[in-house]
Write a protein that holds these residues in place. Structure first.
Motif, PDB file in Angstrom:
ATOM      1  N   THR A  46      -7.010   0.456   0.586  1.00  0.00           N
ATOM      2  CA  THR A  46      -7.310   1.419   1.642  1.00  0.00           C
ATOM      3  C   THR A  46      -6.026   2.096   2.098  1.00  0.00           C
ATOM      4  O   THR A  46      -5.954   3.326   2.185  1.00  0.00           O
ATOM      5  N   VAL A  47      -5.012   1.290   2.403  1.00  0.00           N
ATOM      6  CA  VAL A  47      -3.747   1.848   2.878  1.00  0.00           C
ATOM      7  C   VAL A  47      -3.140   2.758   1.807  1.00  0.00           C
ATOM      8  O   VAL A  47      -2.686   3.869   2.094  1.00  0.00           O
ATOM      9  N   CYS A  48      -3.193   2.316   0.570  1.00  0.00           N
ATOM     10  CA  CYS A  48      -2.617   3.092  -0.526  1.00  0.00           C
ATOM     11  C   CYS A  48      -3.341   4.421  -0.684  1.00  0.00           C
ATOM     12  O   CYS A  48      -2.722   5.479  -0.754  1.00  0.00           O
ATOM     13  N   SER A  49      -4.658   4.345  -0.710  1.00  0.00           N
ATOM     14  CA  SER A  49      -5.437   5.545  -0.975  1.00  0.00           C
ATOM     15  C   SER A  49      -5.224   6.602   0.112  1.00  0.00           C
ATOM     16  O   SER A  49      -4.999   7.780  -0.187  1.00  0.00           O
ATOM     17  N   ILE A  50      -5.255   6.176   1.385  1.00  0.00           N
ATOM     18  CA  ILE A  50      -5.087   7.161   2.467  1.00  0.00           C
ATOM     19  C   ILE A  50      -3.639   7.649   2.529  1.00  0.00           C
ATOM     20  O   ILE A  50      -3.386   8.829   2.770  1.00  0.00           O
ATOM     21  N   SER A  51      -2.676   6.760   2.301  1.00  0.00           N
ATOM     22  CA  SER A  51      -1.267   7.194   2.301  1.00  0.00           C
ATOM     23  C   SER A  51      -1.022   8.203   1.190  1.00  0.00           C
ATOM     24  O   SER A  51      -0.291   9.171   1.359  1.00  0.00           O
ATOM     25  N   GLU A  52      -1.646   7.942   0.048  1.00  0.00           N
ATOM     26  CA  GLU A  52      -1.440   8.843  -1.089  1.00  0.00           C
ATOM     27  C   GLU A  52      -1.999  10.221  -0.759  1.00  0.00           C
ATOM     28  O   GLU A  52      -1.388  11.246  -1.066  1.00  0.00           O
ATOM     29  N   ASP A  53      -3.175  10.243  -0.098  1.00  0.00           N
ATOM     30  CA  ASP A  53      -3.728  11.530   0.337  1.00  0.00           C
ATOM     31  C   ASP A  53      -2.739  12.243   1.243  1.00  0.00           C
ATOM     32  O   ASP A  53      -2.487  13.440   1.097  1.00  0.00           O
TER      33      ASP A  53
ATOM     34  N   VAL B 187      12.368  14.263   3.843  1.00  0.00           N
ATOM     35  CA  VAL B 187      11.369  15.329   3.999  1.00  0.00           C
ATOM     36  C   VAL B 187       9.947  14.830   3.758  1.00  0.00           C
ATOM     37  O   VAL B 187       9.082  14.943   4.626  1.00  0.00           O
ATOM     38  N   ILE B 188       9.709  14.246   2.593  1.00  0.00           N
ATOM     39  CA  ILE B 188       8.333  13.905   2.230  1.00  0.00           C
ATOM     40  C   ILE B 188       7.760  12.815   3.143  1.00  0.00           C
ATOM     41  O   ILE B 188       6.706  12.999   3.747  1.00  0.00           O
ATOM     42  N   ILE B 189       8.476  11.689   3.279  1.00  0.00           N
ATOM     43  CA  ILE B 189       7.925  10.600   4.087  1.00  0.00           C
ATOM     44  C   ILE B 189       7.785  10.994   5.561  1.00  0.00           C
ATOM     45  O   ILE B 189       6.733  10.778   6.149  1.00  0.00           O
ATOM     46  N   PRO B 190       8.823  11.613   6.181  1.00  0.00           N
ATOM     47  CA  PRO B 190       8.610  12.041   7.561  1.00  0.00           C
ATOM     48  C   PRO B 190       7.450  13.031   7.715  1.00  0.00           C
ATOM     49  O   PRO B 190       6.694  12.961   8.681  1.00  0.00           O
TER      50      PRO B 190
ATOM     51  N   GLY C 253       0.821  -1.218   0.000  1.00  0.00           N
ATOM     52  CA  GLY C 253       0.000   0.000   0.000  1.00  0.00           C
ATOM     53  C   GLY C 253       0.848   1.259   0.000  1.00  0.00           C
ATOM     54  O   GLY C 253       0.649   2.155  -0.811  1.00  0.00           O
ATOM     55  N   VAL C 254       1.823   1.307   0.922  1.00  0.00           N
ATOM     56  CA  VAL C 254       2.658   2.504   1.008  1.00  0.00           C
ATOM     57  C   VAL C 254       3.535   2.620  -0.232  1.00  0.00           C
ATOM     58  O   VAL C 254       3.694   3.703  -0.795  1.00  0.00           O
ATOM     59  N   GLY C 255       4.047   1.481  -0.684  1.00  0.00           N
ATOM     60  CA  GLY C 255       4.867   1.495  -1.898  1.00  0.00           C
ATOM     61  C   GLY C 255       4.102   2.022  -3.102  1.00  0.00           C
ATOM     62  O   GLY C 255       4.596   2.879  -3.826  1.00  0.00           O
ATOM     63  N   SER C 256       2.875   1.544  -3.268  1.00  0.00           N
ATOM     64  CA  SER C 256       2.148   2.012  -4.451  1.00  0.00           C
ATOM     65  C   SER C 256       1.745   3.476  -4.294  1.00  0.00           C
ATOM     66  O   SER C 256       1.696   4.218  -5.273  1.00  0.00           O
ATOM     67  N   ALA C 257       1.495   3.905  -3.039  1.00  0.00           N
ATOM     68  CA  ALA C 257       1.190   5.333  -2.827  1.00  0.00           C
ATOM     69  C   ALA C 257       2.392   6.184  -3.221  1.00  0.00           C
ATOM     70  O   ALA C 257       2.249   7.217  -3.876  1.00  0.00           O
ATOM     71  N   LEU C 258       3.582   5.738  -2.829  1.00  0.00           N
ATOM     72  CA  LEU C 258       4.792   6.482  -3.198  1.00  0.00           C
ATOM     73  C   LEU C 258       4.961   6.520  -4.705  1.00  0.00           C
ATOM     74  O   LEU C 258       5.302   7.542  -5.287  1.00  0.00           O
ATOM     75  N   TYR C 259       4.675   5.377  -5.331  1.00  0.00           N
ATOM     76  CA  TYR C 259       4.791   5.347  -6.788  1.00  0.00           C
ATOM     77  C   TYR C 259       3.843   6.365  -7.420  1.00  0.00           C
ATOM     78  O   TYR C 259       4.244   7.187  -8.236  1.00  0.00           O
TER      79      TYR C 259
END
Ligand SMILES: Nc1ncnc2c1ncn2[C@@H]1O[C@H](COP(=O)(O)OP(=O)(O)O)[C@@H](O)[C@H]1O
Ligand SMILES: [Mg+2]
Lengths: 253, 293
Positions: free
Chosen positions: B157-164, B191-194, B85-91
């Motif tokens: 779900t994880v991807c969508s909220i992380s992407e937001d 910067v971005i992830i923290p 989820g987090v990986g695809s959000a970052l992508y």
């Protein structure tokens, strides 16, 4: 090459998509001087200074023509490392933009990303940069507080410290006071005057009194054209073009 | 005019009030039907009991195997949905072109809405037999199968909220980072992830709370053995699956019936705690980025 020239802009055109934002701009930025860029909004001031540290490359669909030399070397040449350019040319933005990190970490950031690990060196450099940015006294007892807790004026000086920490040669400032109150503005102006001893400063400003107060040279832009570029006194007392006069006397803009 | 406005006001107020009434009603019923079991079995005996034999004589109402079953499946699911989820959000946020973005984002939101029975069915007829063969297990329906299915299910779900959360990080942070001479990777990791960190944690917790509460899929793919699991590759039974499977067979008002409600009550608290934690973190996140409450 003139030894007093730090940045040399030669026949620069810039486009956002098909829309031209700068046409045929050529100008020399002098070493250890403050150069102000003025003009009505949308005339390309920000675009121009973003060309100096190649920040426009972050905007998709843009095109740059011409050359920009830093100390005689074309920063747009394919041999040049963009990271190195940005280290040599620091930038302060219109709205203070500290990271949501501690005051200390904000200033240390540039050092860390440039691979410096020596803790003692970082500590000294952070202190020195904060002193240079005239904010040390106000933050020395709260270096590890979140930077977002500072006032707008303090945040902007922190951003200056962050830019200074990597020892750039040039400092670009894009309307650094536009979001600040008069007292903070005054402080930043004093600071800028002090910094010119060590740095070459290019400052975009919307405020003509500010340009008149602090700049050695002033460039006036309109719709992407460099209309007039001269010693500040000359621009404000005896401009050679009618439009310049109209603008500085507030007849438009 | 004024009258009309008043009507709207009362209409919406009563609708809002109605949902509150339902929530309170559900809570009251859960307590009323769940608490009586504790007259027969002590609270800690219930929670820590190793045996769940609700229909034996005398019955055992220990839900530890069920709680552990839920945790095993959920924990396993986290190992799958967090990196995916987090990986695809970052992508999507960092690498995808504008065109890819306009396709991927809605697609993922649609995936988040696929009914769980679809995942369950797919897990039962495709994944479980495949795992059984591939890993040489006695049965394909295991905690791991459940984890896999739940993990895939919670990923959107994880991807969508992380992407937001990532897209909330002001552009100015990125510019400031590049301007000090950081490269893309440094900007992303330092910067971005923290900056999006607590938003991403919120996403993970909400994904987790979806996994804990999920019933249909686990019922279909985890095998349903109410024993304390020792590995992920054996059948388990989760709290939700227990309620769903047994509620139809129990006698109204019996101890078994009350015990199932008590499980519901505990689940209710677990998801409540997850959601409160998620809310607290995301509130801190908005303050941190200076976005107000
Ligand atoms: N990111 C962008 N994308 C497209 N057009 C832009 C962008 N930034 C600026 N422009 C356009 O380029 C022109 C110059 O803008 P800018 O350099 O921001 O002017 P100034 O800083 O003098 O107000 C304006 O017409 C503006 O609309
Ligand atoms: Mg501007």
């Amino acid at each position: 090459m003139d030894n007093n020239i730090r940045i040399e802009v030669k026949d620069v055109n810039f486009y956002y998509g098909k829309k031209s934002a700068l046409q045929n701009v050529s100008m020399d930025i002098k070493k250890n001087k403050i150069t102000a860029i003025i003009g009505p909004s949308g005339c390309g001031k920000s675009t121009l200074i973003r060309l100096f540290n190649r920040m426009n490359e972050l905007i998709p669909n843009t095109k740059m023509e011409g050359t920009i030399n830093l100390d005689g070397e074309n920063i747009y040449s394919s041999k040049i490392d963009v990271v190195e350019v940005r280290r040599q040319i620091g930038m302060v933005f219109q709205k203070p933009n500290p990271f949501p990190k501690s005051i200390f970490e904000n200033v240390a950031y540039g050092l860390r990303v440039n691979g410096i690990k020596d803790k003692k060196y970082i500590r000294e450099k952070v202190e020195k940069s904060l002193k240079n940015a005239a904010i040390w006294e106000e933050v020395k007892n709260r270096l590890f507080d979140n930077a977002l807790g500072l006032s707008g004026g303090q945040q902007q000086r922190l951003c200056i410290a962050r830019a200074l920490a990597v020892e750039p040669e040039v400092l670009l400032m894009d309307e650094p006071c536009s979001a600040l109150d008069p007292t903070s503005t005054r402080k930043i102006e004093e600071l800028v005057l002090d910094l010119k001893k060590k740095y070459t400063i290019v400052i975009v400003t919307h405020n003509m009194q500010q340009a008149a107060r602090i700049a050695d040279y002033t460039a006036f832009f309109m719709m992407g054209d460099l209309i007039e570029y001269d010693i500040t006194d000359k621009i404000f007392t005896k401009p050679s073009k009618k439009v310049t006069e109209d603008y500085i006397t507030g007849r438009f803009g | 005019m004024i009258k009309k406005e008043k009507i709207y006001k009362y209409l919406f107020a009563s609708l809002a009030f109605a949902s509150l009434v339902f929530l309170v009603g559900i809570t009251i019923v859960l307590f009323k039907e769940g608490l009586p079991i504790f007259k027969e079995v002590g609270f800690f005996e219930f929670l820590g009991g190793k045996y769940w034999y609700p229909t034996y004589e005398p019955a055992d109402f220990g839900i530890l195997p069920l709680v552990l079953g839920s945790f095993a499946v959920t924990g396993g699911a986290l190992f799958i949905c967090v990196p995916l989820g987090v990986g695809s959000a970052l992508y999507i946020n960092e690498i995808a072109s504008q065109r890819q973005k306009t396709i991927l984002k809605p697609l993922i939101e649609i995936l988040a809405g696929v009914p769980s029975i679809v995942y369950g069915f797919f897990g039962m007829v495709v994944v479980a037999p495949f795992l059984q063969k591939a890993l040489g297990l006695p049965v394909g329906q295991t905690a791991f199968t459940g984890s896999l299915m739940l993990g895939i299910m919670a990923t959107p779900t994880v991807c969508s909220i992380s992407e937001d959360a990532l897209s909330f990080v002001p552009k100015s942070f990125r510019y400031a980072s590049f301007a000090t001479g950081a490269n893309r990777w440094q900007t992303l990791t330092k910067v971005i992830i923290p900056s999006a960190g607590s938003g991403i944690s919120t996403a993970i917790i909400l994904g987790m709370s979806r996994a804990v509460g999920e019933t249909m899929t686990v019922l279909m793919v985890t095998g349903g053995a109410a024993v304390i699991p020792h590995t992920l590759f054996q059948p388990v039974r989760t709290m939700t699956a227990t309620i769903a499977a047994e509620m139809g067979e129990t006698v109204l008002g019996s101890s078994h019936y009350h015990a199932l409600f008590a499980i519901g009550l505990i689940l209710f608290f677990i998801t409540l705690v997850f959601n409160i934690i998620a809310e607290l973190i995301s509130r801190r996140f908005r303050i941190k980025l200076g976005l107000g409450r």
